[in-house]
Structures are given as C-alpha cells and as structure tokens.
Design an enzyme around this catalytic site. Structure first.
Site, PDB file in Angstrom:
ATOM      1  N   LYS A  24       1.082  -1.182   0.194  1.00 57.66           N
ATOM      2  CA  LYS A  24       0.003  -0.019  -0.064  1.00 57.66           C
ATOM      3  C   LYS A  24       0.728   1.305  -0.072  1.00 57.66           C
ATOM      4  O   LYS A  24       0.576   2.243  -0.866  1.00 57.66           O
ATOM      5  CB  LYS A  24      -1.099   0.012   1.219  1.00 57.66           C
ATOM      6  N   ASN A  25       1.874   1.324   0.935  1.00 57.11           N
ATOM      7  CA  ASN A  25       2.604   2.682   1.115  1.00 57.11           C
ATOM      8  C   ASN A  25       3.516   2.775  -0.007  1.00 57.11           C
ATOM      9  O   ASN A  25       3.979   3.911  -0.266  1.00 57.11           O
ATOM     10  CB  ASN A  25       3.375   2.413   2.414  1.00 57.11           C
TER      11      ASN A  25
ATOM     12  N   CYS B   5      -5.025   8.034   9.033  1.00 55.72           N
ATOM     13  CA  CYS B   5      -5.279   7.303  10.468  1.00 55.72           C
ATOM     14  C   CYS B   5      -5.037   8.685  11.502  1.00 55.72           C
ATOM     15  O   CYS B   5      -4.166   9.373  11.167  1.00 55.72           O
ATOM     16  CB  CYS B   5      -4.476   6.274  10.812  1.00 55.72           C
TER      17      CYS B   5
ATOM     18  N   ARG C 140       0.237  14.837  13.267  1.00 49.81           N
ATOM     19  CA  ARG C 140       0.985  14.473  12.301  1.00 49.81           C
ATOM     20  C   ARG C 140       1.555  15.730  11.630  1.00 49.81           C
ATOM     21  O   ARG C 140       0.978  15.936  10.597  1.00 49.81           O
ATOM     22  CB  ARG C 140       0.193  13.543  11.481  1.00 49.81           C
TER      23      ARG C 140
ATOM     24  N   ASP D 299       3.408   0.117  12.195  1.00 45.28           N
ATOM     25  CA  ASP D 299       2.298  -0.482  11.634  1.00 45.28           C
ATOM     26  C   ASP D 299       1.826  -1.664  12.071  1.00 45.28           C
ATOM     27  O   ASP D 299       0.837  -2.411  11.479  1.00 45.28           O
ATOM     28  CB  ASP D 299       2.150  -0.078   9.967  1.00 45.28           C
TER      29      ASP D 299
ATOM     30  N   ARG E  99      -9.363   0.290   3.467  1.00 45.72           N
ATOM     31  CA  ARG E  99      -8.312   1.203   2.972  1.00 45.72           C
ATOM     32  C   ARG E  99      -6.774   0.863   2.627  1.00 45.72           C
ATOM     33  O   ARG E  99      -6.082   1.023   1.782  1.00 45.72           O
ATOM     34  CB  ARG E  99      -8.041   2.395   4.014  1.00 45.72           C
TER      35      ARG E  99
HETATM   36  C1  UD1 Z   1       3.904   6.364   6.833  1.00 48.47           C
HETATM   37  C2  UD1 Z   1       3.067   5.522   6.670  1.00 48.47           C
HETATM   38  C3  UD1 Z   1       2.698   5.240   8.210  1.00 48.47           C
HETATM   39  C4  UD1 Z   1       3.589   4.901   9.147  1.00 48.47           C
HETATM   40  C5  UD1 Z   1       4.667   5.691   9.222  1.00 48.47           C
HETATM   41  C6  UD1 Z   1       5.747   5.242   9.898  1.00 48.47           C
HETATM   42  C7  UD1 Z   1       2.424   5.938   4.619  1.00 48.47           C
HETATM   43  C8  UD1 Z   1       1.089   6.622   3.652  1.00 48.47           C
HETATM   44  N1  UD1 Z   1       2.119   5.886   5.886  1.00 48.47           N
HETATM   45  O1  UD1 Z   1       3.383   7.717   7.567  1.00 48.47           O
HETATM   46  O2  UD1 Z   1       1.433   4.198   7.846  1.00 48.47           O
HETATM   47  O3  UD1 Z   1       2.904   4.529  10.320  1.00 48.47           O
HETATM   48  O4  UD1 Z   1       5.180   6.252   7.738  1.00 48.47           O
HETATM   49  O5  UD1 Z   1       6.334   4.177   9.595  1.00 48.47           O
HETATM   50  O6  UD1 Z   1       3.286   5.691   3.957  1.00 48.47           O
HETATM   51  N2  UD1 Z   1       7.146  13.807  11.708  1.00 48.47           N
HETATM   52  C9  UD1 Z   1       7.402  15.234  12.039  1.00 48.47           C
HETATM   53  N3  UD1 Z   1       7.402  16.146  10.805  1.00 48.47           N
HETATM   54  C10 UD1 Z   1       6.843  15.719   9.558  1.00 48.47           C
HETATM   55  C11 UD1 Z   1       6.808  14.443   9.242  1.00 48.47           C
HETATM   56  C12 UD1 Z   1       6.788  13.467  10.360  1.00 48.47           C
HETATM   57  O7  UD1 Z   1       7.573  15.768  12.958  1.00 48.47           O
HETATM   58  O8  UD1 Z   1       7.104  16.469   8.729  1.00 48.47           O
HETATM   59  C13 UD1 Z   1       6.940  12.984  12.675  1.00 48.47           C
HETATM   60  C14 UD1 Z   1       5.737  12.212  12.837  1.00 48.47           C
HETATM   61  O9  UD1 Z   1       4.749  12.876  13.809  1.00 48.47           O
HETATM   62  C15 UD1 Z   1       6.031  10.742  13.466  1.00 48.47           C
HETATM   63  C16 UD1 Z   1       7.365  10.491  12.750  1.00 48.47           C
HETATM   64  O10 UD1 Z   1       7.903  11.778  12.128  1.00 48.47           O
HETATM   65  O11 UD1 Z   1       6.557  11.018  14.745  1.00 48.47           O
HETATM   66  C17 UD1 Z   1       7.297   9.698  11.628  1.00 48.47           C
HETATM   67  O12 UD1 Z   1       6.352  10.027  10.617  1.00 48.47           O
HETATM   68  P1  UD1 Z   1       6.401   9.742   9.250  1.00 48.47           P
HETATM   69  O13 UD1 Z   1       7.474   8.678   8.853  1.00 48.47           O
HETATM   70  O14 UD1 Z   1       6.512  10.967   8.299  1.00 48.47           O
HETATM   71  O15 UD1 Z   1       4.889   9.300   8.736  1.00 48.47           O
HETATM   72  P2  UD1 Z   1       3.999   9.171   7.449  1.00 48.47           P
HETATM   73  O16 UD1 Z   1       5.011   9.274   6.424  1.00 48.47           O
HETATM   74  O17 UD1 Z   1       2.971  10.231   7.606  1.00 48.47           O
END
Ligand code: UD1
Length: 427
Positions: free
Chosen positions: A22-23, A117, A122, A305, A397
């Site tokens: 998915k991701n 989610c 986030r 996840d 999803r």
């Molecule tokens: C993706 C996955 C999600 C998974 C996550 C971590 C997708 C669509 N979703 O989410 O299923 O749980 O990776 O493996 O691929 N953060 C910041 N600033 C930012 C971005 C992130 O502080 O600009 C923090 C977040 O709050 C979190 C951590 O970094 O604590 C990891 O987030 P991130 O790896 O970005 O997750 P997603 O890409 O949203």
C-alpha cells in the site's frame, strides 16, 4: 456501512498470497505525474487508498485504465489542473505525495491538507523544510497547502526527524531540480527503495535509497515506464501474526523475507516457528507463546504499523509483555477495543503493559484505524464466540480482500451490510 461478523476459535491453516505494498503503491501511482507519458504499474493492491489515488489522478486529467485487477495503465501526458480539493484528500495521508510531484512538474501544487489514520499530531514541517530547501515557497491557507517555485535548485537537506513521507516527498520534488540534492537522516523503509527504483526506471538519477543518505542528480526529462510494486510488508506481517495468535500454520506467499526480519525476530522470540523461503514465509504457532518486549522504530526497527496486531499476540502470551510506541504520539486507541474483549492492558504514556490472558471474549468492537482494525479482527479470530467489528472501511483502505483471504485460511468471517441509522428529526 459494512461490518465483519467473526466466530473465533479456528486456527488459521493453509496458504495466503500477499498483495502489492500500500505505502509504495500510493507514492508510485502519484509519481506517474512526473512521467508526462504512459506508465504501466503491476502488483497494484485492490484497496481504497489506491482507488482514491487513481481518482485524484483522474481529477488532474490523467487517463487511468485497469488492464486487470492488479495492473493499471496511467497516461499523464496531458494534465489540466494543479489543485486537488479537500474531498479527495481528506481520507488519505498519502495524498501529500502530489505536493512533491506537481511541484517538480509544474512548479506549483495546491493540495488540501491530508487525512489518514489518527495517531495524534501528524506534522508536515519536514516536508516543508525539504521543499523550502529546494527553493520553493510554502503557504498554508484555509486548509490548503500551496507550494510554488519558479525553479527548483538542488541542495543539501538534513531532516530533523526520520520521516517516511518527507523523505519520499522531497525525493519526488528533487528528481527534476537543477543540480544535485543530498538528503540526510532519511527514512529507509522498503517502500522508499521501491519509489526510488520506480523513479530511476522513469529516467531519474537517485542513489543511496535504503541508506541514511540519498543523492539525487536532477534530470530535465522523465518518461513512462513499466514497473511492479513490491509485496506489502505489513499485510504479510498481519497474516503471520494472525497465524501465530490463532495457533495456526500458514504459508505466507509473495513476500520479501528480508523486509520481514523485524517481525520475524519478535515472533521467534515468542516461540513461533518461522521458516523462510525465497519468496514465502511459513509460520507455525507453538503450544504456548512467551512474553515479549517491543519498541517501534523506523526501519529496520519494528514497524509501528505492526504494533496493534502484535499487541494481540502479546495478550495471548504467558507473563507480562511491554510495547513501547517510538514513532507516533498516540497509537493506543485500539486498546479500549481489546479491553472490551477481555484484554489486560495498561497504557502509561507511550508504553502498554500487557498481562497474558487465556482467550479473548466476543464483544461488539470498532476498527479505530487501519491497523487497529486488523488487530481487533485477529483478536476476534481468537475469541470464544461471535464478535462484530464495525467501521471496517478503515481496514478496507489497506487490506485487499481481507475477509476472503482469512476465510480461505479457515476463518469464520462474514462481511455484512449494516443499514444506516435513520434518526428522527423530532427529539
Ligand atoms: C508513513 C506511513 C504510516 C506509518 C509511518 C511510520 C504512508 C502513507 N503512511 O506515514 O503508515 O505509520 O510512515 O512508519 O506511508 N514527523 C514530523 N514532521 C514531519 C513528518 C513527520 O515530526 O514533517 C514525525 C511524525 O509525527 C512521526 C514521525 O515523524 O512521529 C514519523 O512520521 P512519518 O514517517 O512521516 O509518517 P508518514 O509518512 O505520515
């Protein structure tokens, strides 16, 4: 509205084939915007987040055609807009990949803030930092993120936090920037490597994906390609855990065993027998599971996840287990649902302390998010009666044919329609 009705007690047995990741899929499908041509993508999972991504591509003007259930042809030669409205992005986190792709192709994107989610806050500051590092201006107004640049210029960007989304998004923007971009402290998840391989097959020049540093030589043109998406690490892990929790014996096919190591290692530590083949993993449950301590971390650490699903197995293990969430602020909302089913779990901040129980009890429960939904389904499969799981749209999803795959392994699970409640206007 639909729900699952699950009668627990059947150990899962047989073979199950994992779908495309998915991701990886949501990023790769979005990245076809960069082709300005025709891409044929294979091993596309048949899930809601993919339909939403394809809907966004159609809205942008791409021609989208299914060749079969898992192969999609996307022609992005002529697109008509760089704006994506809220209704299309509100249910899916990964809609943010259109920021990077549209910025690279048109120098502009206006995309509503993403949904997905609910794991607490986030933030998107690292996406913003990366785009600004390439010379773009980022504005957030009325719930829309507007990012624009006359010209993107390669730069050295150090991420303050390891982020999957920011790594992929800035990589998408940088592939067509002038000069060299070096991204440091990046995420290393398998789907980062898959996206880089896909972009390289379209003419990009990306090195180092899967390590801490990614180097991108910007190119002026990219082209259409044919590409097959990797298998889904989390879907595979979910069936492995379901086999272990139900006392089953399952061959999980279409997996990359190396991607499964963080999960395999923890299951083995609980006494589960794990046999690896070239593209499959066999899980045989022991008579009794032993307690476990887990902390979720970015890859190659234990994936967040898989945290809720693993909590279900830990509930059935002898002794006291702990699960510490190391990625998200609030990923224990599902605990209340498991408690309704008899789980003995106490949450203290980012740690859940789990005392082993003999069996889950049937109860009406909800899928509070995608992976939480998978977890309550696994608990219901181990339950002592008939459990109803509501809000399964979260599960759909991200899991292709979830109830069909589980049924094929011997689970007693049905998906039924629930009539919407008609509430009288007179109160
Ligand atoms: C993706 C996955 C999600 C998974 C996550 C971590 C997708 C669509 N979703 O989410 O299923 O749980 O990776 O493996 O691929 N953060 C910041 N600033 C930012 C971005 C992130 O502080 O600009 C923090 C977040 O709050 C979190 C951590 O970094 O604590 C990891 O987030 P991130 O790896 O970005 O997750 P997603 O890409 O949203």
């Amino acid at each position: 509205m639909e729900k699952y009705v699950i009668r627990g007690g059947n150990p899962l047995k047989g073979e199950v084939t994992v779908s495309g990741a998915k991701n990886a899929a949501v990023a790769i499908l979005s990245a076809t915007v960069l082709a300005e041509g025709v891409c044929t993508i294979e091993n596309v999972p048949d899930i809601r987040d993919v339909f939403t991504t394809l809907k966004i591509l159609s809205e942008l003007g791409a021609k989208v055609r299914y060749i079969n259930k898992t192969t999609v042809e996307i022609d992005t030669t002529h697109l008509v807009t760089t704006t994506i409205p809220h209704e299309l992005t509100c249910n899916m986190r990964a809609s943010y990949y259109f920021w990077g792709c549209m910025l690279a192709r048109y120098g502009h994107a206006k995309v509503s803030m993403p949904g997905g989610c609910d794991f607490g806050v986030r933030p998107i500051d690292q996406h913003k930092k990366g785009f600004e590092g390439l010379g773009a201006v980022v504005d957030i107004e009325e719930g829309m993120l507007d990012v624009h640049a006359d010209h993107l210029i390669g730069n050295q960007i150090f991420f303050d936090k390891v982020s999957v989304g920011a790594t992929m998004n800035v990589m998408l923007a940088a592939v067509r920037a002038t000069g060299v971009t070096i991204l440091e402290n990046v995420a290393k998840e398998p789907h980062i490597v898959d996206l880089a391989n896909f972009l390289n097959s379209m003419g990009a020049n990306i090195m180092g994906a899967g390590t801490d540093v990614i180097k991108i030589h910007g190119v002026s043109e990219m082209h259409g390609t044919e590409y097959a998406i990797i298998p889904d690490q989390i879907e595979a892990g979910t069936y492995m855990v379901a086999a272990a929790a139900t006392g089953g014996d399952v061959l999980v096919k279409n997996v990359i065993p190396k991607h499964m190591k963080p999960i395999t290692a923890k299951l083995e530590a609980m006494g589960v027998e794990v046999e690896e083949f070239d593209e499959a993993i066999r899980i045989s449950a022991p008579n009794k599971l032993t307690k476990i301590d887990i902390k979720t971390l970015p890859y190659p650490g234990f994936p967040t996840d898989m945290q809720p699903q693993m909590a279900v197995v830990a509930c059935l293990a002898e002794g006291t287990s702990t699960i510490t969430e190391g990625v998200w602020d609030n990923r224990f909302r599902y605990v209340y649902e498991l408690q309704k089913m008899g789980a003995d779990i106490k949450v203290d901040g980012k740690m859940a302390v789990i005392e082993g129980i003999d069996c889950f009890k049937a109860a009406p429960v909800k899928a509070t998010d995608l992976r939480a939904g998978a977890a309550v389904v696994i608990a219901a499969l181990c339950g002592d009666g008939e459990t109803e799981v509501e809000d399964i749209y979260h599960i759909e999803r991200g899991y292709e044919d979830f109830e069909l795959k589980l049924s094929s392994l011997g689970a007693d699970i049905r998906r039924i329609e629930v009539p919407d409640l008609q509430i009288s206007a007179a109160i």
